[in-house]
Design a protein around this motif. Structure first.
Motif, PDB file in Angstrom:
ATOM      1  N   SER A 186     -35.656  26.175  -2.278  1.00  0.00           N
ATOM      2  CA  SER A 186     -34.907  27.097  -3.374  1.00  0.00           C
ATOM      3  C   SER A 186     -33.824  26.372  -4.159  1.00  0.00           C
ATOM      4  CB  SER A 186     -34.255  28.475  -2.890  1.00  0.00           C
ATOM      5  OG  SER A 186     -33.354  28.226  -1.710  1.00  0.00           O
ATOM      6  N   VAL A 187     -33.203  25.616  -3.607  1.00  0.00           N
ATOM      7  CA  VAL A 187     -31.935  24.853  -4.277  1.00  0.00           C
ATOM      8  C   VAL A 187     -32.730  23.661  -4.951  1.00  0.00           C
ATOM      9  CG1 VAL A 187     -30.145  23.379  -4.087  1.00  0.00           C
ATOM     10  CG2 VAL A 187     -30.270  25.419  -2.556  1.00  0.00           C
ATOM     11  N   GLY A 188     -33.770  22.961  -4.233  1.00  0.00           N
ATOM     12  CA  GLY A 188     -34.330  21.844  -4.722  1.00  0.00           C
ATOM     13  C   GLY A 188     -35.121  21.842  -5.890  1.00  0.00           C
ATOM     14  N   LYS A 189     -35.757  23.109  -6.090  1.00  0.00           N
ATOM     15  CA  LYS A 189     -36.705  23.344  -7.310  1.00  0.00           C
ATOM     16  C   LYS A 189     -35.920  23.336  -8.649  1.00  0.00           C
ATOM     17  CE  LYS A 189     -40.555  25.667  -4.783  1.00  0.00           C
ATOM     18  NZ  LYS A 189     -41.331  26.945  -4.613  1.00  0.00           N
ATOM     19  N   ILE A 190     -34.670  23.833  -8.466  1.00  0.00           N
ATOM     20  CA  ILE A 190     -33.767  23.858  -9.605  1.00  0.00           C
ATOM     21  C   ILE A 190     -33.252  22.598  -9.919  1.00  0.00           C
ATOM     22  CG2 ILE A 190     -31.415  24.897 -10.348  1.00  0.00           C
ATOM     23  CD1 ILE A 190     -32.163  27.513  -8.840  1.00  0.00           C
ATOM     24  N   LEU A 191     -32.710  21.776  -8.896  1.00  0.00           N
ATOM     25  CA  LEU A 191     -31.922  20.599  -9.214  1.00  0.00           C
ATOM     26  C   LEU A 191     -32.872  19.394  -9.665  1.00  0.00           C
ATOM     27  CD1 LEU A 191     -29.208  20.357  -6.214  1.00  0.00           C
ATOM     28  CD2 LEU A 191     -29.229  21.068  -8.767  1.00  0.00           C
ATOM     29  N   GLU A 192     -34.298  19.482  -9.225  1.00  0.00           N
ATOM     30  CA  GLU A 192     -35.181  18.307  -9.513  1.00  0.00           C
ATOM     31  C   GLU A 192     -35.178  18.266 -11.003  1.00  0.00           C
ATOM     32  OE1 GLU A 192     -39.017  19.051  -7.775  1.00  0.00           O
ATOM     33  OE2 GLU A 192     -39.453  20.884  -8.839  1.00  0.00           O
ATOM     34  N   SER A 193     -35.206  19.492 -11.797  1.00  0.00           N
ATOM     35  CA  SER A 193     -35.254  19.428 -13.200  1.00  0.00           C
ATOM     36  C   SER A 193     -34.157  18.641 -13.833  1.00  0.00           C
ATOM     37  CB  SER A 193     -35.152  20.792 -13.802  1.00  0.00           C
ATOM     38  OG  SER A 193     -36.397  21.703 -13.251  1.00  0.00           O
ATOM     39  N   TYR A 194     -33.065  18.287 -13.104  1.00  0.00           N
ATOM     40  CA  TYR A 194     -32.261  17.508 -13.681  1.00  0.00           C
ATOM     41  C   TYR A 194     -32.268  15.941 -13.073  1.00  0.00           C
ATOM     42  CZ  TYR A 194     -30.560  22.107 -15.017  1.00  0.00           C
ATOM     43  OH  TYR A 194     -30.344  23.365 -15.841  1.00  0.00           O
ATOM     44  N   ASP A 195     -33.011  15.651 -12.668  1.00  0.00           N
ATOM     45  CA  ASP A 195     -33.278  14.400 -11.882  1.00  0.00           C
ATOM     46  C   ASP A 195     -34.470  13.740 -12.449  1.00  0.00           C
ATOM     47  OD1 ASP A 195     -33.481  12.038 -10.194  1.00  0.00           O
ATOM     48  OD2 ASP A 195     -32.528  12.971  -8.620  1.00  0.00           O
ATOM     49  N   SER A 196     -34.506  12.457 -13.109  1.00  0.00           N
ATOM     50  CA  SER A 196     -35.645  11.716 -13.794  1.00  0.00           C
ATOM     51  C   SER A 196     -36.604  11.424 -12.819  1.00  0.00           C
ATOM     52  CB  SER A 196     -35.290  10.683 -14.687  1.00  0.00           C
ATOM     53  OG  SER A 196     -34.646   9.751 -14.035  1.00  0.00           O
ATOM     54  N   ASP A 197     -36.319  10.793 -11.741  1.00  0.00           N
ATOM     55  CA  ASP A 197     -37.318  10.294 -10.722  1.00  0.00           C
ATOM     56  C   ASP A 197     -37.643  11.044  -9.640  1.00  0.00           C
ATOM     57  OD1 ASP A 197     -35.238  10.137  -8.851  1.00  0.00           O
ATOM     58  OD2 ASP A 197     -35.047   8.137  -8.775  1.00  0.00           O
ATOM     59  N   LYS A 198     -36.897  12.551  -9.669  1.00  0.00           N
ATOM     60  CA  LYS A 198     -37.325  13.250  -8.472  1.00  0.00           C
ATOM     61  C   LYS A 198     -37.688  12.728  -7.155  1.00  0.00           C
ATOM     62  CE  LYS A 198     -39.127  16.479 -11.934  1.00  0.00           C
ATOM     63  NZ  LYS A 198     -38.337  15.869 -13.113  1.00  0.00           N
ATOM     64  N   LEU A 199     -36.657  11.916  -6.698  1.00  0.00           N
ATOM     65  CA  LEU A 199     -36.665  11.376  -5.661  1.00  0.00           C
ATOM     66  C   LEU A 199     -35.554  11.382  -4.864  1.00  0.00           C
ATOM     67  CD1 LEU A 199     -38.253   7.534  -6.211  1.00  0.00           C
ATOM     68  CD2 LEU A 199     -39.480   9.493  -5.619  1.00  0.00           C
ATOM     69  N   PHE A 200     -35.527  12.451  -3.549  1.00  0.00           N
ATOM     70  CA  PHE A 200     -34.327  12.972  -2.851  1.00  0.00           C
ATOM     71  C   PHE A 200     -34.403  12.246  -1.485  1.00  0.00           C
ATOM     72  CE2 PHE A 200     -36.607  16.498  -5.390  1.00  0.00           C
ATOM     73  CZ  PHE A 200     -35.596  16.341  -6.656  1.00  0.00           C
ATOM     74  N   PRO A 201     -33.347  11.664  -1.175  1.00  0.00           N
ATOM     75  CA  PRO A 201     -33.164  10.991   0.105  1.00  0.00           C
ATOM     76  C   PRO A 201     -32.962  12.263   0.855  1.00  0.00           C
ATOM     77  CG  PRO A 201     -31.534   9.927  -1.454  1.00  0.00           C
ATOM     78  CD  PRO A 201     -32.322  11.177  -2.006  1.00  0.00           C
ATOM     79  N   VAL A 202     -33.641  12.315   2.134  1.00  0.00           N
ATOM     80  CA  VAL A 202     -33.307  13.351   3.094  1.00  0.00           C
ATOM     81  C   VAL A 202     -32.889  12.760   4.849  1.00  0.00           C
ATOM     82  CG1 VAL A 202     -34.581  15.194   4.668  1.00  0.00           C
ATOM     83  CG2 VAL A 202     -35.168  14.771   2.067  1.00  0.00           C
ATOM     84  N   TYR A 203     -31.741  12.964   4.967  1.00  0.00           N
ATOM     85  CA  TYR A 203     -31.423  12.569   6.315  1.00  0.00           C
ATOM     86  C   TYR A 203     -31.256  13.758   7.461  1.00  0.00           C
ATOM     87  CZ  TYR A 203     -29.624   8.704   3.169  1.00  0.00           C
ATOM     88  OH  TYR A 203     -29.650   7.788   2.404  1.00  0.00           O
ATOM     89  N   GLY A 204     -31.195  13.273   8.638  1.00  0.00           N
ATOM     90  CA  GLY A 204     -30.929  14.019   9.839  1.00  0.00           C
ATOM     91  C   GLY A 204     -29.987  13.749  10.629  1.00  0.00           C
ATOM     92  N   PHE A 205     -28.950  14.635  11.168  1.00  0.00           N
ATOM     93  CA  PHE A 205     -27.967  14.234  12.066  1.00  0.00           C
ATOM     94  C   PHE A 205     -27.850  15.189  13.273  1.00  0.00           C
ATOM     95  CE2 PHE A 205     -26.457  17.710   9.109  1.00  0.00           C
ATOM     96  CZ  PHE A 205     -25.700  18.475   9.986  1.00  0.00           C
ATOM     97  N   GLY A 206     -27.046  14.670  14.146  1.00  0.00           N
ATOM     98  CA  GLY A 206     -27.031  15.217  15.188  1.00  0.00           C
ATOM     99  C   GLY A 206     -28.045  15.272  16.374  1.00  0.00           C
ATOM    100  N   GLY A 207     -29.141  14.541  16.081  1.00  0.00           N
ATOM    101  CA  GLY A 207     -30.298  14.484  17.156  1.00  0.00           C
ATOM    102  C   GLY A 207     -30.560  12.865  17.503  1.00  0.00           C
ATOM    103  N   LYS A 208     -31.683  12.812  18.289  1.00  0.00           N
ATOM    104  CA  LYS A 208     -32.199  11.455  18.818  1.00  0.00           C
ATOM    105  C   LYS A 208     -33.387  11.136  17.897  1.00  0.00           C
ATOM    106  CE  LYS A 208     -30.391  11.133  23.440  1.00  0.00           C
ATOM    107  NZ  LYS A 208     -30.684  10.930  24.780  1.00  0.00           N
ATOM    108  N   PHE A 209     -32.985   9.784  17.200  1.00  0.00           N
ATOM    109  CA  PHE A 209     -34.517   9.559  16.517  1.00  0.00           C
ATOM    110  C   PHE A 209     -34.583   8.225  17.155  1.00  0.00           C
ATOM    111  CE2 PHE A 209     -31.452  11.943  14.069  1.00  0.00           C
ATOM    112  CZ  PHE A 209     -32.367  12.964  13.371  1.00  0.00           C
ATOM    113  N   ASN A 210     -35.897   8.167  17.425  1.00  0.00           N
ATOM    114  CA  ASN A 210     -36.407   6.936  18.064  1.00  0.00           C
ATOM    115  C   ASN A 210     -35.598   6.391  19.486  1.00  0.00           C
ATOM    116  OD1 ASN A 210     -38.409   6.359  15.948  1.00  0.00           O
ATOM    117  ND2 ASN A 210     -36.629   5.371  14.906  1.00  0.00           N
TER     118      ASN A 210
END
Length: 277
Positions: free
Chosen positions: A92-116
């Motif tokens: 719901s938030v990303g669909k609005i903000l993507e219109s203001y970003d030319s490359d539409k590439l959004f870094p996504v991070y996770g925190f507080g968990g075990k990765f690999n």
């Protein structure tokens, strides 16, 4: 006196007290305007029309309080038929903000968990460790310190509380009623955040059918003011609006075709230059 009179050539105005006033004023008392000018305040849309962009970064809570992702009761559970709360918030938030970003590439991070197999508070979910864009923090003091430092930067932080946890600390970070203040080092004077850059919204407050519209409104409604406060703090004025012809608007100018041997790929043009006055 009127504004038109103030900015006109005649800038000397006689002072006439009200009949019921007990203030004694000389017979020839007057008010002289030495200098007057009109300053037009720019709006958020002036910056957008001048080419300013908004970039979105997403951080997802992977701590154990979210439950086992294979359990339907978990906030991370994905069943293919219905989005979980995290997915709904991001969508719901990303669909609005993507219109203001030319490359539409959004870094996504996770925190507080075990990765690999390793605990991480800032793990890029695409497993690309080059140029990580956010730094994880593990306690309230570090978070406040990071927000105060970031209040000088062109950055807005949106926190969406998912689940039924106690969000007291998140409301403190929101700082709507009282700015964050903290010593940035043991030997320094207390420092107050330069401007409000945090907005917190609890997902559980938007469970009605209308939440599809109300949630992004509540999440994003402070961003224009936060954007304007940064521009005013640093004395940056809007650039002239970018003019486009109808033909240019009909064609996506951000993409171009690149030949790579026997294949053709689409890649993005160079991003616009950094915003400056």
């Amino acid at each position: 006196m009127s504004l038109r009179e103030i900015i006109s050539g005649d800038r000397i105005f006689p002072i006439n007290p009200a009949p019921e006033s007990s203030v004694k004023i000389g017979r020839n008392a007057s008010l002289s305007i030495l200098q007057a000018h009109i300053k037009e305040q720019p709006t958020f849309l002036d910056y957008i029309s001048g080419g300013a962009e908004i970039q979105l970064s997403v951080a997802i809570d992977f701590t154990a309080s979210n439950g086992n992702p294979h359990d339907p009761r978990s906030l991370h559970y994905i069943n293919g038929f219905r989005q979980n709360d995290y997915q709904r918030a991001i969508s719901s938030v990303g669909k609005i903000l993507e219109s203001y970003d030319s490359d539409k590439l959004f870094p996504v991070y996770g925190f507080g968990g075990k990765f690999n197999g390793n605990l991480s508070h800032a793990h890029p979910l695409n497993n690309n460790y080059r140029n990580p864009e956010v730094t994880g923090v593990d306690d309230m003091d570090s978070t406040i310190r990071a927000i105060i430092k970031a209040s000088l930067l062109p950055l807005s932080i949106v926190i969406v509380g998912v689940g039924n946890a106690d969000f007291t600390n998140m409301k403190i970070l929101d700082a709507d009623n009282e700015p964050l203040v903290q010593k940035l080092s043991p030997y320094s004077e207390p420092v107050k955040m330069k401007r409000d850059i945090v907005q917190f919204v609890a997902m559980r407050d938007f469970e009605l059918r209308s939440s599809h519209y109300l949630l992004p409104k509540a999440v994003l409604e402070e961003i224009p003011d936060q954007f304007m406060s940064y521009m005013e703090l640093h004395g940056k004025t809007p650039r002239p609006p970018i003019r486009r012809t109808t033909a240019e608007l009909e064609k996506n100018k951000n993409l171009r075709t690149v030949n790579r041997g026997d294949a053709e790929d689409l890649e993005f043009d160079e991003p616009p230059p950094e915003y400056s006055a």
